[in-house]
Design a protein around this motif. Structure first.
Motif, PDB file in Angstrom:
ATOM      1  N   ALA A 166      -1.723  -6.676  -2.483  1.00 25.16           N
ATOM      2  CA  ALA A 166      -2.685  -5.746  -3.072  1.00 25.16           C
ATOM      3  C   ALA A 166      -3.371  -4.943  -1.971  1.00 25.16           C
ATOM      4  N   VAL A 167      -3.674  -5.588  -0.851  1.00 24.54           N
ATOM      5  CA  VAL A 167      -4.258  -4.872   0.291  1.00 24.54           C
ATOM      6  C   VAL A 167      -3.285  -3.809   0.786  1.00 24.54           C
ATOM      7  N   GLU A 168      -2.016  -4.170   0.921  1.00 21.98           N
ATOM      8  CA  GLU A 168      -1.028  -3.193   1.376  1.00 21.98           C
ATOM      9  C   GLU A 168      -0.900  -2.043   0.385  1.00 21.98           C
ATOM     10  N   LEU A 169      -0.909  -2.357  -0.900  1.00 21.68           N
ATOM     11  CA  LEU A 169      -0.832  -1.315  -1.922  1.00 21.68           C
ATOM     12  C   LEU A 169      -1.979  -0.322  -1.758  1.00 21.68           C
ATOM     13  N   TYR A 170      -3.207  -0.839  -1.732  1.00 26.66           N
ATOM     14  CA  TYR A 170      -4.382   0.028  -1.657  1.00 26.66           C
ATOM     15  C   TYR A 170      -4.513   0.738  -0.306  1.00 26.66           C
ATOM     16  N   SER A 171      -3.970   0.143   0.757  1.00 32.67           N
ATOM     17  CA  SER A 171      -4.095   0.764   2.084  1.00 32.67           C
ATOM     18  C   SER A 171      -2.918   1.665   2.437  1.00 32.67           C
ATOM     19  N   LEU A 183     -11.411   3.394   2.566  1.00 35.88           N
ATOM     20  CA  LEU A 183     -10.432   4.199   1.842  1.00 35.88           C
ATOM     21  C   LEU A 183     -10.885   4.559   0.431  1.00 35.88           C
ATOM     22  N   TYR A 184     -11.797   3.766  -0.139  1.00 33.76           N
ATOM     23  CA  TYR A 184     -12.203   3.951  -1.534  1.00 33.76           C
ATOM     24  C   TYR A 184     -13.699   4.155  -1.640  1.00 33.76           C
TER      25      TYR A 184
END
Length: 181
Positions: A37-42, A154-155
């Motif tokens: 999930a971290v990789e997805l969002y980053s 990022l968000y």
């Protein structure tokens, strides 16, 4: 052009296909959490080696993984709890039956559409940041503060009130948003 590294994007597409199979069988889709999930969002700025999933029906998820060609690795030096697809270098593992032990709001789970028309569920960025802070606050994973800072950087359209509450819950009230800004 994709924002993710190719092998991660391929794993996301396969995960969406597995999720679609589970939903077609009448069960809720598993939720992607943890490093993936971290990789997805980053956008792959922070890479992972595995996909952690949360589902109340591990048996159904594992059957769907098998149906999509996943196998359990065997022998010395292999994970025995997770599943691997022969074409991917990423492991998949069910790590829980309730999203953040039931503390995360299910309504905040995001559904992500992929090119094949399938979709998958992922933990909200707020709950993911709170989880990273909880791990950091435990003292067992000091690197998680960096992940929380990267994600919040990022968000900027996250729900700050919810995020503050969730960080406080995950850290026994020891940390809040101000500790990651």
């Amino acid at each position: 052009m994709s924002i993710w590294r190719p092998e991660f994007e391929a794993a996301l597409e396969l995960f969406a296909s597995v999720s679609a199979t589970i939903v077609q069988r009448g069960f809720p889709a598993p939720v992607l959490v943890g490093g993936a999930a971290v990789e997805l969002y980053s956008g792959s700025a922070i890479a992972t080696g595995d996909f952690d999933l949360v589902t109340a029906r591990q048996d159904i998820v594992e059957q769907a993984l098998q149906d999509h060609g996943f196998v359990k690795p065997r022998g010395a030096g292999h994970l025995t709890r997770g599943w691997i697809h022969p074409d991917l270098k990423l492991g998949f593992e069910v790590v829980g039956s309730a999203l953040l032990d039931g503390r995360a709001e299910q309504a905040r789970v995001r559904l992500i559409d992929v090119s094949a028309g399938d979709r998958f569920a992922v933990i909200s960025v707020e709950d993911l940041i709170a989880d990273r802070m909880g791990q950091y606050g435990s003292g067992a994973a000091p690197e998680m503060l960096g992940q929380a800072r990267a994600l919040i950087g990022l968000y900027r359209d996250q729900d700050d009130r919810y995020l503050e509450r969730r960080i406080r819950e995950e850290t026994s009230n020891n940390y809040g948003i101000e500790d990651i800004l």
